[in-house]
Write an enzyme that holds these catalytic residues in place. Sequence first.
Site, PDB file in Angstrom:
ATOM      1  N   ASN A  12      -8.541  -7.409  13.707  1.00  0.00           N
ATOM      2  CA  ASN A  12      -9.390  -8.361  14.409  1.00  0.00           C
ATOM      3  C   ASN A  12      -8.593  -9.336  15.278  1.00  0.00           C
ATOM      4  OD1 ASN A  12      -8.847  -9.404  11.468  1.00  0.00           O
ATOM      5  ND2 ASN A  12      -9.057 -11.204  12.731  1.00  0.00           N
ATOM      6  N   GLY A  20      -1.012 -10.443   9.060  1.00  0.00           N
ATOM      7  CA  GLY A  20      -1.001 -11.856   9.406  1.00  0.00           C
ATOM      8  C   GLY A  20      -2.057 -12.249  10.414  1.00  0.00           C
ATOM      9  N   GLY A  21      -3.093 -11.426  10.580  1.00  0.00           N
ATOM     10  CA  GLY A  21      -4.109 -11.688  11.586  1.00  0.00           C
ATOM     11  C   GLY A  21      -4.861 -12.983  11.395  1.00  0.00           C
ATOM     12  N   ASP A  51     -14.688 -10.510  12.498  1.00  0.00           N
ATOM     13  CA  ASP A  51     -13.619 -10.026  11.620  1.00  0.00           C
ATOM     14  C   ASP A  51     -13.770  -8.542  11.333  1.00  0.00           C
ATOM     15  OD1 ASP A  51     -11.266 -10.488  10.146  1.00  0.00           O
ATOM     16  OD2 ASP A  51     -12.366 -10.759   8.282  1.00  0.00           O
ATOM     17  N   THR A  71       2.019  -5.435   4.496  1.00  0.00           N
ATOM     18  CA  THR A  71       1.299  -4.878   3.342  1.00  0.00           C
ATOM     19  C   THR A  71       1.068  -3.375   3.479  1.00  0.00           C
ATOM     20  OG1 THR A  71      -0.821  -5.436   4.372  1.00  0.00           O
ATOM     21  CG2 THR A  71       0.117  -7.054   2.867  1.00  0.00           C
ATOM     22  N   ARG A  91     -14.984  -1.510   9.671  1.00  0.00           N
ATOM     23  CA  ARG A  91     -15.783  -2.451   8.886  1.00  0.00           C
ATOM     24  C   ARG A  91     -17.211  -2.541   9.401  1.00  0.00           C
ATOM     25  NH1 ARG A  91     -12.063  -7.803   7.605  1.00  0.00           N
ATOM     26  NH2 ARG A  91     -10.192  -6.727   6.910  1.00  0.00           N
ATOM     27  N   ARG A 136       0.794  -1.225   0.000  1.00  0.00           N
ATOM     28  CA  ARG A 136       0.000   0.000   0.000  1.00  0.00           C
ATOM     29  C   ARG A 136       0.825   1.273   0.000  1.00  0.00           C
ATOM     30  NH1 ARG A 136      -3.107  -3.791   2.911  1.00  0.00           N
ATOM     31  NH2 ARG A 136      -4.876  -4.358   1.583  1.00  0.00           N
TER      32      ARG A 136
END
Length: 688
Positions: free
Chosen positions: A271, A201-202, A314, A185, A341, A141
């Site tokens: 999350n 890596g969640g 999530d 990322t 979210r 990103r």
Amino acid sequence: MRSDRQRWIPAVVGFFFLLLLVVPAWAADPEIDQLLRSPVGKDWVTNGGNLTNQRYSTLTQINTTNVKQLKGAWMTRLKGSGIGGKYSFEASPLVKNGIMYVITGNDDVFALNAKTGEIVWEYWSGIDQKISTICCGWVNRGLAMGEGLLYFGQLDANVVALDMKTGKVKWKTPIEKWENGYTITSAPLYYDGLVYSGISGGEFGVRGRVTALDAKSGEIKWRWYTLPGPGERGSETWPPGTDHSMRGGATVWNTPALDPQLGLLYFAAGNCGPDYDGSMREGDNLFCTSMVALKAKTGEYVWHFQQVHHDIWDYDAASPVVLFDTVIDGRPRKGIAEAGRTGWVYILDRTNGTPLIGIEERPVPQEPRQKTAKTQPYPKGDATVPQCAEPMPGYERAGCIFEVFWEHPVIVQPSGLGGTNWSPVPYSPDTGYFYVPGTIRPGAFARYGDKFLVGQRYVGGTQAAPIGAQMSGTFTAIDGKTNKIAWQHKTPYRIGGGGGATVTAGGLVFRGEPDGNFLAIDAKTGQELWRFQTGFGADAPPVVYEVDGEQFVVIATGGNQLQGSANGDAVWAFSLKGQVGPLWPPPPPPTIAGPVGPIATGVDTIKMGGNNVEYSFVPGRVRIKAGSTLNFTNVGDLPHGATAWQKGDWDTGVVPAGLSKSITFTEPGVYYYICAPHPWMYGQVIVE
């Protein structure tokens, strides 16, 4: 004479001491630091524009009166970097002194002439194409800059520094090992000699953290873990005597913000893990799904606010936090906001983490087996997406936000891929509005449990969109003083999953769409003023800059694999003097969940990751005779599988790259299936 000199020396020493308090002598790059503290002008030197992440440009040459004259100034292809179904192109380019720097989903970096698009130098990452611990597509990103270097994280969990003039590697520091589930990322942040990086890596049972590195050497100066160890602050929100918090996720997906006056660094954490199974992690589970403030120099905790307690949906806080100043009830206030979210924007006082507008704790549905929290925070104001799901055939229940589930699928809206995901949210001090992209996509939630294995997916359930469900989006102006909708667009496609927008003092909001269109919108009224077809999925946040007195708007167009938009490697720049016209529109992304394509006959093999589209079954729909066997062969780079939809009565399990698993279909019927690790992959088998 001697006594005069003795009086003069202390005065000079005192003057320089005061000067040190005003202008930090330790600043390693005073020019970049000044740009980061200032409103964004001709250069764009960090992911969010400056330290606030407002993505607000003060340039006005392009404005509401002349934006219809915009055309392409140039379009450059990046030599095939990041082309392929596993990639997304979501980076915001940086611009300094007429040179543009952009990074692709393969972690390759290109320097371009910002006026002409000519490639100046290129860095090819050479990262291992067999990295298998990537949640949601190969993506980077963005970059940071300072001290003559470019900084970025790689998917192999290294932070890298390149020489800005040559693209040569100056240092490379491993934050973790990708084999253990860790990737990067997010775009880092540079300020005052430090580089701040999150980690992803969640979905792999990792322990989230923010890392501060020395900008010159890459030496790690401090870490702050988003999951507490035994006896640490927040450990009381995890089951005592267990190590669940050590693999509980809470990764930091995006670029922090920083307030130099307060000396605070701000970010949002994602999350909990396992995502959909809360049965073994009783408690609120700090610091999952939280906004956090630390002392920027030391990493010392200052405050936090948790958006979702004991998250089982999530509901990542994955969008960058935004700093802004406002006046509420006649009082000047220092604000911070993050779009979740959940569909809400959370607006707090950044000095102490308390709500600026109001957030109420309300009772929510309960499922004792999930150890659900008794209440959840409800911000005052408006949600940007619907928060209740419509019933669908084949499902016993459909519910609103925070509806509970166990082992039978329940439709919930927003899903964990709803609302605002990784997309940045601009803020205009002129209008006082936040510009929020959102996804409308219900999820069929079910818990099935998972065993933790290092480097393996650890999600504990599913939230795949019900087959046949409509998927669309919203783009909303939220008033920063009331948290209410000022205006809203309904979009035919999902947005908010990685793209974003930028706002200018010229009264414009620029944003791309997954169908390839690039738009200019009146920031005050929401009226669309200009539209241009780029020919590729326009899913990256744009950037505004100036070279030799000419203002440009630039966007990376290369698609977003989660949304199914057209892949590519193009960078488009636009100006009032541009002469380049639009391209043909690419294939549109799907708007209905489920398998796509013609029904194939006479086949005995389904290729997972076929046709160079990582997240696909090829063919996606087949017709076979009863008693036939289908071979599910993984030709992609990541582990995939085929799991019967809803009933789960047949399953290939997770199939590593290069291997196959066979399933025999004995009974006539229509069988839908998904890839459990990547539940946006759908297939259909018609047995006659």
